[in-house]
Every structure is written in structure tokens, then in C-alpha cells.
Design a protein around this motif. Structure first.
Motif, PDB file in Angstrom:
ATOM      1  N   SER A 123     -39.419  13.811 -27.232  1.00  0.00           N
ATOM      2  CA  SER A 123     -38.952  12.865 -26.072  1.00  0.00           C
ATOM      3  C   SER A 123     -39.677  13.083 -24.810  1.00  0.00           C
ATOM      4  O   SER A 123     -40.202  14.068 -24.561  1.00  0.00           O
ATOM      5  N   VAL A 124     -40.229  12.048 -24.011  1.00  0.00           N
ATOM      6  CA  VAL A 124     -41.126  11.917 -23.017  1.00  0.00           C
ATOM      7  C   VAL A 124     -40.267  11.387 -21.948  1.00  0.00           C
ATOM      8  O   VAL A 124     -39.698  10.246 -21.945  1.00  0.00           O
ATOM      9  N   ARG A 125     -40.756  11.924 -20.695  1.00  0.00           N
ATOM     10  CA  ARG A 125     -40.321  11.469 -19.371  1.00  0.00           C
ATOM     11  C   ARG A 125     -41.736  11.265 -18.508  1.00  0.00           C
ATOM     12  O   ARG A 125     -42.364  12.153 -18.290  1.00  0.00           O
ATOM     13  N   VAL A 167     -40.258  22.844 -25.203  1.00  0.00           N
ATOM     14  CA  VAL A 167     -41.016  22.018 -24.162  1.00  0.00           C
ATOM     15  C   VAL A 167     -42.221  21.960 -24.397  1.00  0.00           C
ATOM     16  O   VAL A 167     -42.975  23.175 -24.557  1.00  0.00           O
ATOM     17  N   LEU A 168     -42.831  20.907 -24.315  1.00  0.00           N
ATOM     18  CA  LEU A 168     -44.362  20.973 -24.790  1.00  0.00           C
ATOM     19  C   LEU A 168     -45.412  20.451 -23.235  1.00  0.00           C
ATOM     20  O   LEU A 168     -46.276  20.942 -23.035  1.00  0.00           O
ATOM     21  N   LEU A 194     -47.079  11.023 -28.946  1.00  0.00           N
ATOM     22  CA  LEU A 194     -47.251  10.535 -27.531  1.00  0.00           C
ATOM     23  C   LEU A 194     -47.229   9.029 -27.589  1.00  0.00           C
ATOM     24  O   LEU A 194     -46.508   8.096 -27.065  1.00  0.00           O
ATOM     25  N   ARG A 195     -48.262   8.451 -28.496  1.00  0.00           N
ATOM     26  CA  ARG A 195     -48.355   6.973 -28.471  1.00  0.00           C
ATOM     27  C   ARG A 195     -47.449   6.233 -29.319  1.00  0.00           C
ATOM     28  O   ARG A 195     -47.270   5.099 -29.002  1.00  0.00           O
ATOM     29  N   ASP A 236     -44.786  13.538 -17.527  1.00  0.00           N
ATOM     30  CA  ASP A 236     -44.177  14.551 -16.417  1.00  0.00           C
ATOM     31  C   ASP A 236     -43.441  15.751 -17.315  1.00  0.00           C
ATOM     32  O   ASP A 236     -43.645  16.866 -16.870  1.00  0.00           O
ATOM     33  N   TYR A 237     -42.676  15.239 -18.170  1.00  0.00           N
ATOM     34  CA  TYR A 237     -41.939  16.396 -19.149  1.00  0.00           C
ATOM     35  C   TYR A 237     -41.947  15.615 -20.390  1.00  0.00           C
ATOM     36  O   TYR A 237     -41.606  14.580 -20.862  1.00  0.00           O
TER      37      TYR A 237
END
Length: 286
Positions: free
Chosen positions: A144-146, A95-96, A121-122, A133-134
């Protein structure tokens, strides 16, 4: 020095062997879900290349390919059936970002800088760290991004808009060739397709590079000659095309129904429509 013929022969054989082994190992290897999958793929590819270039003898190369392929497959099977082995070999996702807070210590654990994290992220279309958020780094190195709830796009469900279920669009024409199997699966005929093409000003399916039908019945066309402007369909040709479509639909309905009376009615109406088309064609084509 090996001869050209020898290199050619070994290249063909190594290509065939590598292809067979790749199919055997399955799509997991292609997806490279873990770092080991990545390393194994490179190693097996290097073995096949060395064999093709006669850098190693055939027996040695083939033995190495078999051993690495078998071990990779066995290891993947063990990982599927044992959570502990999977964690031991592949580790856990890291988790980052959690609840919008960047975890600097975890960035150090995965050995990436803040700038490198922003690059990842980009790639997920996130340019502002405050939107996250996560975020978790998976075992294959991808992130993986939320997004935060207020940053997520509004959906039709949020707006309480009713949505009909949609099927996957299907290609009916590819490279000028009609896909009869898909037409039959969808319950359509070539006559129906020809009518739909004529509605869009296309007389010959061979002029169509791709024709795709969506779940709403809309036919999308892409022509070979994209710069060609097709004339706007006039009222008479459109009426003729509609009559042909009606005939095709009636024939299709007659084949689909199990009711003899309904089948007879559909067949009778199809013949009558066909007779109307025959008599009206000289006037509608003028």
C-alpha cells in the motif's frame, strides 16, 4: 484404473462440494488476506482435484475437505475476535518507506530486493521512488502506497468546487434484455426507456448490448454492432421522442404522487399528450 464414468461422477460431486465449502468460507478466502488463506485455498483445491481423479478414496477426501474447511473457518473466526491471535498467526504489516525514507532493514526482513520493491510500486502506478511518502507491505504480500502531498493529484475539494452526490450507475439493458426491476427501482417505465433509445437512433432494445444510466440521467449505450453508424436524429423524430417522454413522465408522476388532485391532473395531461402524439405522428414520421 478408474473408468471414465467414475471420474466424471467424482468430478461433478467434488465440484459441488468444493463450491459449497467455498461459499461457506466466504469472500475472505477469495481475497486471500493472509498467507494462510492462500495455503489453505491451494490445499483444499488439491484435495478436491485428487478426489476427482480417484487418487484417494471418497471417504478420505471428503474427511480432509471437511477438516480443512472447518479449521480454516474456526481460525478466521478466532482471528476476528482476538488481536493477539491475529498478530501471532499473521504478523503485522511491515513499513518499507517512512517519511520518504527507504527502510533497507525492513526490506531484508520481508526478503525482497529493491528491484522487486520497485515492481510492486509500479503496480500502484508509482515509477519514481521519490514520489513515495509512506509504503507498507501488508500481510498478504501487497504494498500500500501513499504519495507525498505535492505529488498527489488535485481534487475538486482542493479547488473548492462544489460536487453533487452521485449514485452508482445502473444497467437498464443487458444483452438486449430490459432489466424491469432496475427500471422500477429508479422510477422509470419501459415507455421512457424506449423514448430515450429512440433519441439515440435505436428502435429495438434487442440491438443494445448494454445501456447504463448514471446519476445525472445520461444514458450510455453500447450496441451489438459497434461498426453500425446510426443516422443523426432529425428534428421531427426528436420532437416525437420528446412528446413520448413527456407522456411517460406524466404517467410516472401520477403513480408516484399521493395527492388525488395532482394525480388527476397528471393523468389528464398524459391523455392529452397521448392524443397529441396520435394526431402528430403521421406528420412527424414523414
Amino acid at each position: 484404473m478408474p473408468s471414465v464414468g467414475e471420474i466424471l461422477l467424482k468430478s461433478v460431486v467434488s465440484f459441488a462440494v468444493l463450491f459449497i465449502f467455498a461459499r461457506w468460507m466466504g469472500k475472505r478466502q477469495i481475497a486471500q488476506l493472509t498467507f494462510f488463506d492462500y495455503v489453505a485455498g491451494i490445499t483444499i483445491g488439491n484435495m478436491a482435484a485428487s478426489w476427482a481423479l480417484a487418487e484417494v478414496i471418497s471417504r478420505t477426501a471428503l474427511t480432509g475437505l471437511v477438516v480443512w474447511t472447518v479449521l480454516s473457518s474456526v481460525l478466521a473466526m478466532i482471528e476476528r475476535n482476538s488481536y493477539r491471535v491475529r498478530v501471532l498467526l499473521d504478523g503485522k504489516p511491515t513499513v518499507l518507506v517512512e517519511q520518504g525514507k527507504l527502510l533497507e532493514e525492513n526490506l531484508k526482513k520481508v526478503q525482497i530486493s529493491l528491484n522487486e520493491f520497485m515492481v510492486l510500486l509500479r503496480q500502484k502506478d508509482v515509477f519514481d521512488l521519490s514520489e513515495v511518502d509512506y509504503a507498507v507491505m501488508e500481510n498478504n504480500g501487497k504494498v500500500s502506497v501513499r504519495k507525498k502531498p505535492e505529488r498527489q493529484p488535485v481534487t475538486k475539494k482542493d479547488l473548492h468546487v462544489p460536487v453533487a452526490p452521485e449514485a452508482v450507475p445502473q444497467f437498464l439493458v443487458i444483452g438486449g434484455q430490459i432489466i424491469d426491476k432496475t427500471l422500477q427501482q429508479l422510477g422509470y417505465s419501459r415507455k421512457w426507456l424506449q423514448t430515450e433509445l429512440e433519441k439515440q437512433g435505436v428502435a429495438d432494445p434487442s440491438d443494445v448490448f448494454a445501456a447504463q444510466l448514471d446519476s445525472k440521467g445520461v444514458l450510455y449505450l453500447d450496441m451489438y454492432k459497434d461498426l453500425t453508424v446510426h443516422p443523426q436524429v432529425q428534428a421531427k423524430p426528436l420532437l416525437l421522442a420528446s412528446l413520448k417522454k413527456a407522456e411517460a413522465d406524466l404517467e410516472m408522476y401520477s403513480l408516484q404522487t399521493e395527492d388525488r388532485e395532482a394525480r388527476g391532473l397528471y393523468e389528464s395531461l398524459a391523455r392529452e399528450t397521448q392524443d397529441i402524439i396520435r394526431r402528430m405522428t403521421p406528420f412527424l414520421q414523414s
